[in-house]
Design a protein around this motif. Structure first.
Motif, PDB file in Angstrom:
ATOM      1  N   THR A   1       0.774  -1.152  -0.036  1.00 42.54           N
ATOM      2  CA  THR A   1      -0.143  -0.023   0.011  1.00 42.54           C
ATOM      3  C   THR A   1       0.920   1.386  -0.001  1.00 42.54           C
ATOM      4  OG1 THR A   1      -1.561   1.167   1.290  1.00 42.54           O
ATOM      5  CG2 THR A   1      -0.089  -0.038   2.395  1.00 42.54           C
ATOM      6  N   VAL A   2       0.190   2.438  -0.601  1.00 45.84           N
ATOM      7  CA  VAL A   2       1.037   3.747  -0.458  1.00 45.84           C
ATOM      8  C   VAL A   2       0.419   4.469   0.442  1.00 45.84           C
ATOM      9  CG1 VAL A   2       1.573   3.357  -3.120  1.00 45.84           C
ATOM     10  CG2 VAL A   2      -0.498   4.578  -2.371  1.00 45.84           C
ATOM     11  N   PHE A   3      -0.630   4.102   1.268  1.00 39.16           N
ATOM     12  CA  PHE A   3      -1.210   4.873   2.114  1.00 39.16           C
ATOM     13  C   PHE A   3      -0.665   4.651   3.535  1.00 39.16           C
ATOM     14  CE2 PHE A   3      -4.486   3.632  -1.038  1.00 39.16           C
ATOM     15  CZ  PHE A   3      -5.039   5.122  -0.993  1.00 39.16           C
ATOM     16  N   THR A   4      -0.563   5.793   4.339  1.00 38.20           N
ATOM     17  CA  THR A   4       0.000   5.674   5.726  1.00 38.20           C
ATOM     18  C   THR A   4      -1.285   5.092   6.610  1.00 38.20           C
ATOM     19  OG1 THR A   4      -1.118   7.845   6.423  1.00 38.20           O
ATOM     20  CG2 THR A   4       0.997   8.030   5.287  1.00 38.20           C
ATOM     21  N   LYS A   5      -0.590   4.839   7.698  1.00 38.90           N
ATOM     22  CA  LYS A   5      -1.567   4.079   8.762  1.00 38.90           C
ATOM     23  C   LYS A   5      -2.749   5.179   8.966  1.00 38.90           C
ATOM     24  CE  LYS A   5       1.973   1.387  11.201  1.00 38.90           C
ATOM     25  NZ  LYS A   5       2.398   1.176  12.734  1.00 38.90           N
ATOM     26  N   LYS A   6      -2.629   6.189   9.257  1.00 43.67           N
ATOM     27  CA  LYS A   6      -3.774   7.354   9.295  1.00 43.67           C
ATOM     28  C   LYS A   6      -4.677   7.317   8.164  1.00 43.67           C
ATOM     29  CE  LYS A   6      -5.037  11.963  10.587  1.00 43.67           C
ATOM     30  NZ  LYS A   6      -6.233  12.233   9.640  1.00 43.67           N
ATOM     31  N   GLU A   7      -4.156   7.354   7.151  1.00 46.02           N
ATOM     32  CA  GLU A   7      -5.032   7.135   5.657  1.00 46.02           C
ATOM     33  C   GLU A   7      -5.835   5.931   5.779  1.00 46.02           C
ATOM     34  OE1 GLU A   7      -2.697  10.098   2.783  1.00 46.02           O
ATOM     35  OE2 GLU A   7      -2.136   7.998   2.782  1.00 46.02           O
ATOM     36  N   LEU A   8      -5.206   4.855   6.132  1.00 45.02           N
ATOM     37  CA  LEU A   8      -5.752   3.513   6.064  1.00 45.02           C
ATOM     38  C   LEU A   8      -6.944   3.478   7.132  1.00 45.02           C
ATOM     39  CD1 LEU A   8      -2.792   0.985   5.548  1.00 45.02           C
ATOM     40  CD2 LEU A   8      -4.572   1.532   3.846  1.00 45.02           C
ATOM     41  N   SER A   9      -6.738   4.191   8.231  1.00 40.42           N
ATOM     42  CA  SER A   9      -7.787   4.301   9.275  1.00 40.42           C
ATOM     43  C   SER A   9      -8.872   4.995   8.995  1.00 40.42           C
ATOM     44  CB  SER A   9      -6.992   4.781  10.595  1.00 40.42           C
ATOM     45  OG  SER A   9      -8.079   4.779  11.714  1.00 40.42           O
ATOM     46  N   ASP A  10      -8.578   6.048   8.264  1.00 36.83           N
ATOM     47  CA  ASP A  10      -9.562   6.569   7.684  1.00 36.83           C
ATOM     48  C   ASP A  10     -10.592   5.919   6.519  1.00 36.83           C
ATOM     49  OD1 ASP A  10      -9.085   8.939   9.191  1.00 36.83           O
ATOM     50  OD2 ASP A  10      -7.872   9.868   7.598  1.00 36.83           O
ATOM     51  N   ILE A  11      -9.729   5.364   5.859  1.00 38.15           N
ATOM     52  CA  ILE A  11     -10.458   4.351   4.718  1.00 38.15           C
ATOM     53  C   ILE A  11     -11.128   3.064   5.415  1.00 38.15           C
ATOM     54  CG2 ILE A  11     -10.240   2.631   2.920  1.00 38.15           C
ATOM     55  CD1 ILE A  11      -7.601   4.339   2.072  1.00 38.15           C
ATOM     56  N   GLU A  12     -10.930   2.529   6.551  1.00 32.58           N
ATOM     57  CA  GLU A  12     -11.645   1.598   7.215  1.00 32.58           C
ATOM     58  C   GLU A  12     -12.814   2.288   7.942  1.00 32.58           C
ATOM     59  OE1 GLU A  12     -12.340  -1.847   9.033  1.00 32.58           O
ATOM     60  OE2 GLU A  12     -10.651  -1.485   7.914  1.00 32.58           O
ATOM     61  N   LYS A  13     -12.826   3.516   8.485  1.00 32.93           N
ATOM     62  CA  LYS A  13     -14.008   4.089   8.929  1.00 32.93           C
ATOM     63  C   LYS A  13     -15.006   4.374   7.747  1.00 32.93           C
ATOM     64  CE  LYS A  13     -11.485   6.504  12.715  1.00 32.93           C
ATOM     65  NZ  LYS A  13     -11.051   7.428  13.328  1.00 32.93           N
ATOM     66  N   LYS A  14     -14.679   4.869   6.680  1.00 32.35           N
ATOM     67  CA  LYS A  14     -15.448   4.944   5.531  1.00 32.35           C
ATOM     68  C   LYS A  14     -16.114   3.787   5.131  1.00 32.35           C
ATOM     69  CE  LYS A  14     -13.058   9.298   3.920  1.00 32.35           C
ATOM     70  NZ  LYS A  14     -12.096   9.845   2.918  1.00 32.35           N
ATOM     71  N   LYS A  15     -15.284   2.982   5.051  1.00 31.40           N
ATOM     72  CA  LYS A  15     -15.793   1.369   4.433  1.00 31.40           C
ATOM     73  C   LYS A  15     -16.867   1.006   5.408  1.00 31.40           C
ATOM     74  CE  LYS A  15     -14.492  -2.446   5.906  1.00 31.40           C
ATOM     75  NZ  LYS A  15     -14.190  -3.779   6.205  1.00 31.40           N
ATOM     76  N   ILE A  16     -16.680   1.015   6.979  1.00 33.23           N
ATOM     77  CA  ILE A  16     -17.424   0.684   7.810  1.00 33.23           C
ATOM     78  C   ILE A  16     -19.089   1.387   7.669  1.00 33.23           C
ATOM     79  CG2 ILE A  16     -18.148   0.543  10.291  1.00 33.23           C
ATOM     80  CD1 ILE A  16     -15.198  -0.004  10.748  1.00 33.23           C
ATOM     81  N   ARG A  17     -18.940   2.615   7.420  1.00 30.89           N
ATOM     82  CA  ARG A  17     -20.363   3.452   7.435  1.00 30.89           C
ATOM     83  C   ARG A  17     -20.975   2.853   5.981  1.00 30.89           C
ATOM     84  NH1 ARG A  17     -16.937   7.944   9.195  1.00 30.89           N
ATOM     85  NH2 ARG A  17     -16.215   8.635   7.107  1.00 30.89           N
ATOM     86  N   LEU A  18     -20.187   2.667   4.740  1.00 27.02           N
ATOM     87  CA  LEU A  18     -20.987   2.539   3.696  1.00 27.02           C
ATOM     88  C   LEU A  18     -21.254   0.955   3.720  1.00 27.02           C
ATOM     89  CD1 LEU A  18     -18.633   3.614   0.787  1.00 27.02           C
ATOM     90  CD2 LEU A  18     -20.869   4.343   1.216  1.00 27.02           C
ATOM     91  N   GLU A  19     -20.541   0.065   4.317  1.00 23.88           N
ATOM     92  CA  GLU A  19     -20.826  -1.310   4.676  1.00 23.88           C
ATOM     93  C   GLU A  19     -22.271  -1.537   5.290  1.00 23.88           C
ATOM     94  OE1 GLU A  19     -17.954  -3.688   6.456  1.00 23.88           O
ATOM     95  OE2 GLU A  19     -18.128  -4.664   4.614  1.00 23.88           O
ATOM     96  N   LYS A  20     -22.566  -0.503   6.504  1.00 29.38           N
ATOM     97  CA  LYS A  20     -23.669  -0.606   7.008  1.00 29.38           C
ATOM     98  C   LYS A  20     -25.104  -0.189   6.150  1.00 29.38           C
ATOM     99  CE  LYS A  20     -22.299   0.983  11.774  1.00 29.38           C
ATOM    100  NZ  LYS A  20     -22.530   1.848  12.908  1.00 29.38           N
ATOM    101  N   THR A  21     -24.897   0.559   5.405  1.00 23.97           N
ATOM    102  CA  THR A  21     -25.879   0.861   4.345  1.00 23.97           C
ATOM    103  C   THR A  21     -26.053  -0.040   3.247  1.00 23.97           C
ATOM    104  OG1 THR A  21     -25.892   2.912   5.147  1.00 23.97           O
ATOM    105  CG2 THR A  21     -27.052   2.685   3.156  1.00 23.97           C
ATOM    106  N   LEU A  22     -24.970  -0.349   2.583  1.00 21.47           N
ATOM    107  CA  LEU A  22     -24.794  -1.232   1.346  1.00 21.47           C
ATOM    108  C   LEU A  22     -24.364  -2.551   1.339  1.00 21.47           C
ATOM    109  CD1 LEU A  22     -23.218   1.652  -0.718  1.00 21.47           C
ATOM    110  CD2 LEU A  22     -25.513   1.336  -0.560  1.00 21.47           C
ATOM    111  N   GLY A  23     -23.921  -3.133   2.402  1.00 26.36           N
ATOM    112  CA  GLY A  23     -23.363  -4.553   2.662  1.00 26.36           C
ATOM    113  C   GLY A  23     -24.508  -5.315   2.264  1.00 26.36           C
TER     114      GLY A  23
END
Length: 238
Positions: free
Chosen positions: A127-149
Motif C-alpha cells: 500500500t502507498v497509504f499511511t496508517k492514518k489514511e488506512l484508518s480513515d479508509i476503514e472508517k469510511k468502509k464501515i459506514r458504507l457497509e452498514k448501508t450497502l453491505g
C-alpha cells in the motif's frame, strides 16, 4: 409444495397484535377484529388467505429466478432480514434506506464500487497509504457497509421488494411504486394496505411474528422447485 399456514401458529407468534387504536389507518378497518386494552387486534382469518396468496406469488418468482430485496431498518429485525436474504440468495437493507436506492441506481452502484475499492485497498499487502489514511479508509468502509453491505452483489434493481413495516419504510414503498416493482409487505394497523401489491396484515413489530412469517417465505424461496419441475416433466411425457 404446501403453502398453508395455520391460524394457531400465527396466534402463537403474536401476529394478531396491532398498534394502539389511536395510531390506526382507517383503510385497515376491514382487517381488524376488535380491540383489547386500547390495542387493535387483527383478524387473522382475513390475514391467512392474503399470506397464502403472497406465498404463491413468491413461489412463482422463485421458479422464474426473480430476485428479492428484503427491507426493514428496525433494529430488532436486522438479523432476521439479513439471514433470510443470505440463505435464499437474495439481498437486504437493514440499517438505513438511502433516498434513491433503487430509483437512482447508477449513483448507488458508484457507491458500491467505492466500497469495493476500499475493500481492495485494505486487503492489499502492498500500500502507498499511511496508517492514518488506512484508518480513515476503514472508517469510511464501515459506514458504507452498514448501508450497502446487503446489496453489494446486486447487479441491478430487484424484481420484488419484501418490506416489513410499510409505514416506516415509506420511501422504499414510493420508489418501488415509481418503478413498477411489486411489493410484498407486512402491514400493521397503522399502515395503508392499498399501496402494497401483496399485503400481509400482521404484527410488524414483534420479533416472533416477523420471524415466523419470514420463515414461511424462506421455505418457498429456498426451494429448488425440483419436485414441481419433475411433475411437469412427467405430465409432458404422458
Amino acid at each position: 409444495m404446501n403453502l398453508e399456514i395455520s391460524l394457531e401458529d400465527l396466534l402463537k407468534n403474536g401476529s394478531h397484535f396491532g398498534h394502539n387504536k389511536k395510531r390506526w389507518n382507517p383503510k385497515m378497518e376491514k382487517f381488524i377484529y376488535g380491540e383489547k386494552n386500547g390495542t387493535h387486534i387483527l383478524d387473522l382469518r382475513k390475514s391467512l388467505p392474503l399470506i397464502e396468496n403472497a406465498l404463491k406469488f413468491a413461489l412463482e418468482c422463485s421458479k422464474n429466478k426473480k430476485k428479492f430485496l428484503f427491507v426493514s431498518t428496525k433494529k430488532q429485525h436486522g438479523e432476521i432480514v439479513e439471514n433470510i436474504a443470505k440463505e435464499t440468495g437474495n439481498y437486504f437493507v437493514n440499517f438505513r434506506w438511502l433516498g434513491g436506492m433503487i430509483t437512482n441506481w447508477n449513483t448507488v452502484k458508484n457507491s458500491i464500487n467505492t466500497l469495493n475499492n476500499y475493500e481492495n485497498v485494505l486487503n492489499s499487502e502492498e500500500t502507498v497509504f499511511t496508517k492514518k489514511e488506512l484508518s480513515d479508509i476503514e472508517k469510511k468502509k464501515i459506514r458504507l457497509e452498514k448501508t450497502l453491505g446487503g446489496i453489494v452483489e446486486m447487479k441491478s434493481t430487484p424484481d420484488v421488494l419484501f418490506i416489513i413495516d410499510t409505514n416506516r419504510e415509506h420511501i422504499a414503498v414510493l420508489e418501488a411504486k415509481k418503478l413498477g416493482i411489486p411489493i410484498i409487505g407486512i402491514v400493521d394497523t397503522n399502515c395503508d394496505p392499498d399501496l402494497i401489491d401483496y399485503p400481509i396484515p400482521a404484527n410488524d413489530d414483534g420479533v416472533k411474528s416477523v420471524q415466523f412469517i419470514l420463515d414461511s417465505f424462506k421455505k418457498v424461496l429456498s426451494s429448488d422447485n425440483s419436485e414441481n419441475t419433475s411433475d411437469d416433466g412427467e405430465k409432458n411425457n404422458e
